[in-house]
Design an enzyme around this catalytic site. Sequence first.
Site, PDB file in Angstrom:
ATOM      1  N   SER A  10      38.323  62.947  15.690  1.00  0.00           N
ATOM      2  CA  SER A  10      38.807  61.670  16.116  1.00  0.00           C
ATOM      3  C   SER A  10      40.312  62.117  16.975  1.00  0.00           C
ATOM      4  CB  SER A  10      38.784  60.948  14.634  1.00  0.00           C
ATOM      5  OG  SER A  10      40.156  60.390  15.379  1.00  0.00           O
ATOM      6  N   HIS A  35      35.444  61.379  18.423  1.00  0.00           N
ATOM      7  CA  HIS A  35      35.095  59.940  17.789  1.00  0.00           C
ATOM      8  C   HIS A  35      36.743  59.444  18.175  1.00  0.00           C
ATOM      9  CE1 HIS A  35      35.086  57.129  14.428  1.00  0.00           C
ATOM     10  NE2 HIS A  35      35.819  57.152  14.089  1.00  0.00           N
ATOM     11  N   ASP A  37      39.288  56.218  18.165  1.00  0.00           N
ATOM     12  CA  ASP A  37      39.320  54.782  16.915  1.00  0.00           C
ATOM     13  C   ASP A  37      40.352  54.406  17.371  1.00  0.00           C
ATOM     14  OD1 ASP A  37      38.697  55.659  14.661  1.00  0.00           O
ATOM     15  OD2 ASP A  37      39.562  57.305  14.309  1.00  0.00           O
ATOM     16  N   MET A  39      41.988  49.985  17.926  1.00  0.00           N
ATOM     17  CA  MET A  39      42.943  49.617  16.865  1.00  0.00           C
ATOM     18  C   MET A  39      44.080  48.856  16.992  1.00  0.00           C
ATOM     19  SD  MET A  39      44.262  52.207  13.896  1.00  0.00           S
ATOM     20  CE  MET A  39      43.022  53.620  13.420  1.00  0.00           C
ATOM     21  N   HIS A  68      35.123  53.845  17.463  1.00  0.00           N
ATOM     22  CA  HIS A  68      34.985  52.970  15.759  1.00  0.00           C
ATOM     23  C   HIS A  68      36.043  51.884  16.844  1.00  0.00           C
ATOM     24  CE1 HIS A  68      36.104  53.349  11.866  1.00  0.00           C
ATOM     25  NE2 HIS A  68      35.499  51.891  12.284  1.00  0.00           N
ATOM     26  N   MET A  70      38.448  48.762  15.463  1.00  0.00           N
ATOM     27  CA  MET A  70      39.039  48.284  14.376  1.00  0.00           C
ATOM     28  C   MET A  70      39.638  47.531  14.779  1.00  0.00           C
ATOM     29  SD  MET A  70      39.549  51.778  12.386  1.00  0.00           S
ATOM     30  CE  MET A  70      39.048  52.693  13.719  1.00  0.00           C
ATOM     31  N   MET A 139      33.568  54.146   5.861  1.00  0.00           N
ATOM     32  CA  MET A 139      34.446  54.031   5.351  1.00  0.00           C
ATOM     33  C   MET A 139      34.952  55.368   4.359  1.00  0.00           C
ATOM     34  SD  MET A 139      35.779  53.469   8.862  1.00  0.00           S
ATOM     35  CE  MET A 139      37.702  54.263   8.170  1.00  0.00           C
ATOM     36  N   ASP A 177      33.646  58.318   7.625  1.00  0.00           N
ATOM     37  CA  ASP A 177      35.213  57.936   8.361  1.00  0.00           C
ATOM     38  C   ASP A 177      36.529  57.845   7.671  1.00  0.00           C
ATOM     39  OD1 ASP A 177      37.065  58.213  10.358  1.00  0.00           O
ATOM     40  OD2 ASP A 177      35.882  56.261  11.366  1.00  0.00           O
TER      41      ASP A 177
HETATM   42  C1  DX5 Z   1      40.905  55.856   9.835  1.00  0.00           C
HETATM   43  C2  DX5 Z   1      39.653  56.168  11.556  1.00  0.00           C
HETATM   44  C3  DX5 Z   1      40.006  57.345  11.287  1.00  0.00           C
HETATM   45  C4  DX5 Z   1      40.950  58.525  11.246  1.00  0.00           C
HETATM   46  C5  DX5 Z   1      40.390  59.169  10.063  1.00  0.00           C
HETATM   47  O1  DX5 Z   1      41.504  54.313   9.929  1.00  0.00           O
HETATM   48  O2  DX5 Z   1      39.012  55.171  11.818  1.00  0.00           O
HETATM   49  O3  DX5 Z   1      38.341  58.013  11.795  1.00  0.00           O
HETATM   50  O4  DX5 Z   1      41.293  58.939  12.301  1.00  0.00           O
HETATM   51  O5  DX5 Z   1      41.386  60.238  10.339  1.00  0.00           O
HETATM   52  P1  DX5 Z   1      41.890  61.094   8.627  1.00  0.00           P
HETATM   53  O6  DX5 Z   1      40.263  62.319   8.753  1.00  0.00           O
HETATM   54  O7  DX5 Z   1      42.808  62.301   8.997  1.00  0.00           O
HETATM   55  O8  DX5 Z   1      41.281  60.742   7.807  1.00  0.00           O
HETATM   56 ZN    ZN Z   2      37.247  56.021  12.667  1.00  0.00          ZN
END
Ligand code: DX5
Ligand code: ZN
Length: 223
Positions: A10, A35, A37, A39, A68, A70, A139, A177
């Site tokens: 990620s 990956h 993320d 947000m 992904h 969020m 998750m 994840d």
């Molecule tokens: C969580 C994200 C993850 C995050 C994982 O909010 O969706 O993808 O980057 O990070 P680690 O592997 O450090 O838990």
């Molecule tokens: Zn993620």
Amino acid sequence: MKNAIRIAPSVLSADLARLAEQVQAVEEAGADWIHVDVMDGHFVPNLTFGAGLIAALRRITELPLDVHLMVEHPEAYIDAFADAGASVFTLHPEATVHVQRHLAQVRARGMLAGLALNPATPLSFAAEVIEDVDLLLLMTVNPGFPAQQYIAAATEKITRARRLLAESESRAYLEVDGGISRDTIGQAHGAGADTFVAGSAIFGADDPGAALKELRKRCMAVA
Ligand code: DX5
Ligand code: ZN
């Protein structure tokens, strides 16, 4: 032939000032997907990336981009992210209403349709739309931040999700994840996960490539 497992670093935990270099390092070490993320500061209490970063990553790597979302109303970004080069588009059913329609829209734009469930969200949310799902993301932390602790109760949910996929004759990927590390990847794999997101465990290490290889080794050690 597909790898038996996939590891998806990620970029949330990468050094963004050296993004190209860091992506290249994990690619050389055998990363399967990258990956991303996304947000919005509403669905989760943090703000990150949009289509611009996806387009930039598309220019520096040929690896599939596992995006992904969020964000509230992720469907608003299907077209922009498809145009930017996303390969997997994963949305949360907690963030929108017409989930089945939006999964179909994702596929229609040529991306794999992912469905992500928060730790408290029942698997039945996925069961009802399983034919529309190419990737089920569980998750294993509450989303929003990297470097949180793996929720131990998630392992049993992974087992149930694997059973759901088998019973539904679904060939969807089963991704986990959050908090995936050398200490937790084995139990997640043992329970049935086949695709592993890791942020801090890879980019928080002095040598991200070596950390990725170690994760794969630990994972494969569990049949
Ligand atoms: C969580 C994200 C993850 C995050 C994982 O909010 O969706 O993808 O980057 O990070 P680690 O592997 O450090 O838990
Ligand atoms: Zn993620």
